[in-house]
Design a protein around this motif. Structure first.
Motif, PDB file in Angstrom:
ATOM      1  N   UNK A 233       3.495  -1.798   9.025  1.00 42.47           N
ATOM      2  CA  UNK A 233       2.130  -2.301   9.175  1.00 42.47           C
ATOM      3  C   UNK A 233       1.804  -3.205   7.997  1.00 42.47           C
ATOM      4  N   UNK A 234       1.286  -4.395   8.290  1.00 39.36           N
ATOM      5  CA  UNK A 234       0.784  -5.285   7.246  1.00 39.36           C
ATOM      6  C   UNK A 234      -0.719  -5.431   7.426  1.00 39.36           C
ATOM      7  N   UNK A 235      -1.468  -5.189   6.359  1.00 38.54           N
ATOM      8  CA  UNK A 235      -2.919  -5.340   6.358  1.00 38.54           C
ATOM      9  C   UNK A 235      -3.249  -6.769   5.954  1.00 38.54           C
ATOM     10  N   UNK A 236      -4.072  -7.434   6.761  1.00 39.89           N
ATOM     11  CA  UNK A 236      -4.438  -8.813   6.476  1.00 39.89           C
ATOM     12  C   UNK A 236      -5.948  -8.993   6.614  1.00 39.89           C
ATOM     13  N   UNK A 237      -6.390 -10.244   6.509  1.00 38.67           N
ATOM     14  CA  UNK A 237      -7.795 -10.588   6.689  1.00 38.67           C
ATOM     15  C   UNK A 237      -7.884 -11.918   7.413  1.00 38.67           C
ATOM     16  N   UNK A 238      -8.835 -12.794   7.060  1.00 37.05           N
ATOM     17  CA  UNK A 238      -9.691 -12.831   5.895  1.00 37.05           C
ATOM     18  C   UNK A 238      -9.003 -12.314   4.623  1.00 37.05           C
ATOM     19  N   UNK A 239      -9.835 -11.830   3.749  1.00 36.81           N
ATOM     20  CA  UNK A 239      -9.353 -11.225   2.515  1.00 36.81           C
ATOM     21  C   UNK A 239      -9.558  -9.711   2.608  1.00 36.81           C
ATOM     22  N   UNK A 240      -8.482  -8.940   2.828  1.00 36.01           N
ATOM     23  CA  UNK A 240      -8.622  -7.495   3.055  1.00 36.01           C
ATOM     24  C   UNK A 240      -9.214  -6.718   1.892  1.00 36.01           C
TER      25      UNK A 240
END
Length: 332
Positions: A65-72
């Motif tokens: 899993x990679x957490x992203x955004x925007x700016x997370x």
């Protein structure tokens, strides 16, 4: 466990999950100068929805899993989100993509929560140019974040560099030299025509052969290497250098043939392909594992072999229009 396959027998074990569309920068290739209208808070996936979604995915063979955004890092509960995702059975690797502005403050907590890897966006080493590219960012904050993270010994730190003609393509050597004493992977990324006019994109596009040309011009010997992780980059190391560099070429080379990722937007849509417009709302199905899987498989069944506008099998794409979302609304 029945894993997730698309129509081309590509197994999908990697989810890129956007947890916010908000960002504290306005990078020229990611967002228009005037910014974007951000989602109201109730339209963004809640922490519990995110965790339940990852639990569903883990039962379908997803392990990364990679957490992203925007700016997370703008989400105040980002550390809790990472801690809970890391605790999900079957999830082996959790990473994050960040602009690094808040990294110095949050790196230790992220590490303690179980974060494995970091991708940090950094398109220049020049303070003035950084401010121009990001429309207001402070590069010293980013460099402080990188140094702080390096001291915490994450499994891998990668620097993402989007090459744009006339903007930062004269710094290729500077980034290569950075890997001499820093154990990071500098990833040069081709500028993609997402959220930008075709005319502007063609004018500013830089092929990544220029990285090899820079090595040759400076007498650098380099060799291909294997790096553990989820990225699509081809990686190399210059002889005698501590770090390495990678090339991500979605335009000039085969970027899609081994694609193993699904993208989830902050408002709960699945995008099987970064470039195409097609997406499916999966938010309401999160509590229902059977329906959730049906919708994910539906998305994969429609996933094209590649993203090229002139693809040989364009007639197999349900919605041929490029995505309406800007990169900041997709999660990269």
């Amino acid at each position: 466990m029945e894993k997730l396959y698309d129509q081309y027998d590509r197994v999908h074990d990697y989810v890129r999950l956007s947890i916010t569309d908000r960002c504290n920068l306005r990078c020229v290739y990611c967002m228009p100068k005037e910014g974007l209208p951000f989602f109201p808070s109730d339209k963004v996936l809640s922490q519990d929805e995110i965790v339940k979604m990852i639990e569903n995915f883990s039962e379908m063979g997803v392990s990364k899993v990679r957490i992203t955004g925007g700016e997370p890092l703008l989400r105040t509960d980002v550390v809790d989100i990472i801690r809970r995702i890391k605790a999900v059975n079957g999830i082996e690797d959790v990473s994050i993509t960040t602009n690094g502005l808040y990294l110095a403050k949050k790196a230790k907590a992220l590490k303690e929560a179980g974060l494995d890897r970091l991708n940090i966006s950094l398109d220049t080493f020049q303070a003035k140019r950084y401010k121009e590219i990001t429309r207001g960012g402070n590069i010293e904050q980013v460099l402080d974040g990188i140094n702080t993270a390096a001291e915490l010994h994450f499994k891998k730190i990668k620097l993402n560099v989007v090459l744009i003609k006339g903007q930062n393509d004269d710094e290729i050597l500077d980034f290569l030299n950075y890997t001499k004493y820093h154990d990071v992977n500098v990833r040069f990324i081709e500028f993609m025509p997402i959220g930008n006019s075709e005319k502007m994109w063609k004018k500013e596009y830089v092929g990544l052969q220029s990285v090899f040309d820079t090595c040759r011009q400076n007498g650098y010997e380099y060799s291909p290497i294997e790096l553990k992780g989820n990225g699509p980059s081809d990686n190399y190391q210059i002889e005698g250098f501590k770090g390495s560099f990678g090339l991500i070429h979605p335009i000039s080379s085969k970027f899609c043939e081994n694609c193993n990722r699904l993208r989830i937007t902050a408002d709960g849509y699945v995008k099987a392909c970064l470039y195409w417009n097609e997406e499916i709302d999966i938010r309401k199905s999160i509590p229902d594992k059977k329906e959730f899987r049906r919708l994910i498989q539906k998305s994969l069944d429609r996933k094209p072999l590649n993203h090229e506008m002139a693809m040989d099998e364009a007639d197999r794409v349900i919605d041929k229009a490029p995505t309406w979302r800007h990169m900041s609304q997709i999660g990269g």
